[in-house]
Motif scaffolding. Sequence first.
Motif, PDB file in Angstrom:
ATOM      1  N   GLY A  14      -7.775  10.197  -3.805  1.00  0.00           N
ATOM      2  CA  GLY A  14      -6.922  10.686  -4.641  1.00  0.00           C
ATOM      3  C   GLY A  14      -6.962  10.361  -6.095  1.00  0.00           C
ATOM      4  N   TYR A  15      -6.026  10.937  -6.831  1.00  0.00           N
ATOM      5  CA  TYR A  15      -5.858  10.619  -8.270  1.00  0.00           C
ATOM      6  C   TYR A  15      -4.386  10.577  -8.813  1.00  0.00           C
ATOM      7  N   GLY A  16      -4.417   9.799  -9.908  1.00  0.00           N
ATOM      8  CA  GLY A  16      -2.814   9.655 -10.671  1.00  0.00           C
ATOM      9  C   GLY A  16      -3.326   9.173 -12.074  1.00  0.00           C
ATOM     10  N   THR A  17      -2.187   9.016 -12.947  1.00  0.00           N
ATOM     11  CA  THR A  17      -2.475   8.723 -14.284  1.00  0.00           C
ATOM     12  C   THR A  17      -1.572   7.395 -14.437  1.00  0.00           C
TER      13      THR A  17
ATOM     14  N   THR B 245       0.820  -1.146   0.010  1.00  0.00           N
ATOM     15  CA  THR B 245      -0.034  -0.036  -0.050  1.00  0.00           C
ATOM     16  C   THR B 245       0.934   1.265  -0.030  1.00  0.00           C
ATOM     17  N   GLN B 246       0.479   2.297  -0.685  1.00  0.00           N
ATOM     18  CA  GLN B 246       1.246   3.366  -0.831  1.00  0.00           C
ATOM     19  C   GLN B 246       0.417   4.862  -0.971  1.00  0.00           C
ATOM     20  N   VAL B 247       0.798   5.620   0.044  1.00  0.00           N
ATOM     21  CA  VAL B 247       0.173   6.987   0.037  1.00  0.00           C
ATOM     22  C   VAL B 247       1.266   7.869  -0.545  1.00  0.00           C
ATOM     23  N   CYS B 248       1.058   8.308  -1.833  1.00  0.00           N
ATOM     24  CA  CYS B 248       1.924   8.966  -2.450  1.00  0.00           C
ATOM     25  C   CYS B 248       2.117  10.416  -2.305  1.00  0.00           C
ATOM     26  N   LEU B 249       3.234  11.080  -2.399  1.00  0.00           N
ATOM     27  CA  LEU B 249       3.493  12.401  -2.380  1.00  0.00           C
ATOM     28  C   LEU B 249       3.057  13.016  -3.711  1.00  0.00           C
ATOM     29  N   PRO B 250       2.726  14.362  -3.804  1.00  0.00           N
ATOM     30  CA  PRO B 250       2.442  14.808  -5.068  1.00  0.00           C
ATOM     31  C   PRO B 250       3.423  14.534  -6.368  1.00  0.00           C
ATOM     32  N   ASP B 251       2.973  14.356  -7.581  1.00  0.00           N
ATOM     33  CA  ASP B 251       3.625  14.071  -8.536  1.00  0.00           C
ATOM     34  C   ASP B 251       4.615  12.912  -8.171  1.00  0.00           C
ATOM     35  N   MET B 252       4.575  12.007  -7.393  1.00  0.00           N
ATOM     36  CA  MET B 252       5.329  10.979  -7.292  1.00  0.00           C
ATOM     37  C   MET B 252       5.214  10.101  -8.509  1.00  0.00           C
ATOM     38  N   THR B 253       6.272   9.691  -9.228  1.00  0.00           N
ATOM     39  CA  THR B 253       6.460   8.939 -10.297  1.00  0.00           C
ATOM     40  C   THR B 253       6.883   7.536 -10.364  1.00  0.00           C
ATOM     41  N   PHE B 254       6.400   6.577 -11.156  1.00  0.00           N
ATOM     42  CA  PHE B 254       7.061   5.250 -11.162  1.00  0.00           C
ATOM     43  C   PHE B 254       7.382   5.040 -12.686  1.00  0.00           C
ATOM     44  N   GLY B 255       8.534   4.469 -13.186  1.00  0.00           N
ATOM     45  CA  GLY B 255       8.608   4.309 -14.369  1.00  0.00           C
ATOM     46  C   GLY B 255       9.054   5.479 -15.379  1.00  0.00           C
ATOM     47  N   PRO B 256       9.022   5.227 -16.619  1.00  0.00           N
ATOM     48  CA  PRO B 256       8.864   4.052 -17.260  1.00  0.00           C
ATOM     49  C   PRO B 256       9.709   2.748 -16.805  1.00  0.00           C
ATOM     50  N   SER B 257       9.150   1.680 -16.959  1.00  0.00           N
ATOM     51  CA  SER B 257      10.098   0.504 -16.495  1.00  0.00           C
ATOM     52  C   SER B 257       8.831  -0.739 -16.969  1.00  0.00           C
ATOM     53  N   VAL B 258       9.297  -1.920 -16.686  1.00  0.00           N
ATOM     54  CA  VAL B 258       8.677  -3.212 -16.909  1.00  0.00           C
ATOM     55  C   VAL B 258       8.845  -4.044 -15.698  1.00  0.00           C
TER      56      VAL B 258
ATOM     57  N   SER C 271       4.335   3.277 -16.942  1.00  0.00           N
ATOM     58  CA  SER C 271       4.511   4.312 -15.938  1.00  0.00           C
ATOM     59  C   SER C 271       3.352   4.791 -15.307  1.00  0.00           C
ATOM     60  N   TYR C 272       3.336   5.552 -14.071  1.00  0.00           N
ATOM     61  CA  TYR C 272       2.273   5.946 -13.279  1.00  0.00           C
ATOM     62  C   TYR C 272       2.591   7.076 -12.504  1.00  0.00           C
ATOM     63  N   TRP C 273       1.695   8.143 -12.107  1.00  0.00           N
ATOM     64  CA  TRP C 273       2.250   9.241 -11.499  1.00  0.00           C
ATOM     65  C   TRP C 273       1.064   9.859 -10.545  1.00  0.00           C
ATOM     66  N   ALA C 274       1.566  10.282  -9.508  1.00  0.00           N
ATOM     67  CA  ALA C 274       0.261  10.897  -8.509  1.00  0.00           C
ATOM     68  C   ALA C 274      -0.053  12.311  -9.140  1.00  0.00           C
ATOM     69  N   ASP C 275      -1.381  12.562  -8.945  1.00  0.00           N
ATOM     70  CA  ASP C 275      -1.890  14.000  -9.254  1.00  0.00           C
ATOM     71  C   ASP C 275      -0.943  14.971  -8.230  1.00  0.00           C
ATOM     72  N   PRO C 276      -0.692  16.225  -8.947  1.00  0.00           N
ATOM     73  CA  PRO C 276       0.221  17.087  -8.043  1.00  0.00           C
ATOM     74  C   PRO C 276      -0.840  17.731  -7.048  1.00  0.00           C
ATOM     75  N   THR C 277      -2.017  17.774  -6.972  1.00  0.00           N
ATOM     76  CA  THR C 277      -2.820  18.339  -5.853  1.00  0.00           C
ATOM     77  C   THR C 277      -3.247  17.443  -5.001  1.00  0.00           C
ATOM     78  N   GLN C 278      -3.977  16.433  -5.720  1.00  0.00           N
ATOM     79  CA  GLN C 278      -4.727  15.388  -4.997  1.00  0.00           C
ATOM     80  C   GLN C 278      -4.142  13.848  -5.319  1.00  0.00           C
ATOM     81  N   PRO C 279      -2.864  13.774  -4.624  1.00  0.00           N
ATOM     82  CA  PRO C 279      -2.113  12.532  -4.749  1.00  0.00           C
ATOM     83  C   PRO C 279      -2.966  11.232  -4.305  1.00  0.00           C
ATOM     84  N   TRP C 280      -2.740  10.124  -5.067  1.00  0.00           N
ATOM     85  CA  TRP C 280      -3.562   9.077  -4.628  1.00  0.00           C
ATOM     86  C   TRP C 280      -3.024   7.890  -3.784  1.00  0.00           C
ATOM     87  N   HIS C 281      -3.664   7.443  -2.944  1.00  0.00           N
ATOM     88  CA  HIS C 281      -3.425   6.233  -2.048  1.00  0.00           C
ATOM     89  C   HIS C 281      -3.991   5.082  -2.637  1.00  0.00           C
ATOM     90  N   TYR C 282      -3.162   4.164  -2.964  1.00  0.00           N
ATOM     91  CA  TYR C 282      -3.557   2.765  -3.464  1.00  0.00           C
ATOM     92  C   TYR C 282      -2.800   1.447  -2.763  1.00  0.00           C
TER      93      TYR C 282
END
Length: 274
Positions: A46-49, A21-34, A74-85
Motif C-alpha cells: 500500500g501507500y501513504g504520506t 504492525t498496522q494495517v491502516c484504513l483509508p485516510d487513517m492519519t496520525f499527528g501532527p505530534s511528537v 504526521s503521516y496518513w494512509a492513501d485513500p484508495t490503497q492504504p498502507w500496511h507497515y
Amino acid sequence: MEFIYTESIGLTDLAVLEVGTQVCLPDMTFGPSVRDMYVLHYVHSGYGTYASGGQSELIGPGGMFLIVPDTVHSYWADPTQPWHYSWFGFAGTMAPRLTEQAGFTAPAPVRMTPPSCTVEPLFQNLMSLREVTAKELFLTALLYQIFGTLAIPDDAPPLRTDVGHHVRNAVSFMNARYTESIGLDEIAKHVGLDTKYLCRLFQQRLSMSPYRYLTDIRMRKACRLLRWQLLGIAEISRSVGYQDPLLFSRMFKRTIGLSPTAYREKAKLETGSE
C-alpha cells in the motif's frame, strides 16, 4: 494495530522500546505530534504520506521513514490503497549514529530499499516474539541487523577472500583461543591453509610468524593480569594458555625482559599499591 512494549533495562547503546504492525484504513492519519523516541517504519504494501519539517513524501512498498525524537510529524494512509507497515521504536546513545549510517538524516528521513536489500523479513513476524523470554534482546538484535543491512552501499562489491582475509581470520582465532594450548597446526586448519603458507602470509603482512603473534597476545594479557595483582603466577600462566608455569615464566622474561614476579613488583611500585 498490534504492538509489543518492552522493558529494555540496562541497554544503553540501543534499546528497543516498542514494536508493532498496522494495517491502516483509508485516510487513517496520525499527528501532527511528537515522539520521545526514534520510530523506524517499513512499508510492506500500500501507500501513504509522511510529513515533517514542512516537507511531505509519498511512500510505497519497500519504503521506510524515520521519526526523530521531539520533531513534529504526521503521516496518513492513501485513500484508495492504504498502507500496511511495521515499526521499531527505540532509543540509546548509539541511535543517532546508527540511523545516519543506515541512510537517514533530518533533511532526508525517508528512503527506499533496493530490490537486493533483505530488510523486509526482519520486520515480519515481530508479534511472534510477544511471549518470548528476553524478547528485548531478540528485538534489539533484529534492529542491529536492520541497521547493518541498510548500511551496506547499494553498489558495494561482493566480498572476496584474499590473503589479508586469511591473516585477519587467523588473528581473530588467536584472540579468541589464546587461553587454550593451540599451536600452528590448529591455526592453519582453522583458516584452511598449509602451515608454511600461513607463516609466509604473516611475514608479508605483519613481519612476524603466527607463533610470535600468539605469544605477543598472551604476554599482553599476562601483563594486564599481573598488574591486576589478584592472581598467582600459576593461575595467570593457565589463563594465557600455558599449563607449565616455568615455561610461561621463561617466555615472559624472554618477551618482556623481566620475570613475572619482577614485572608485578615494578607495576606495584608504579601504581603505589600495597
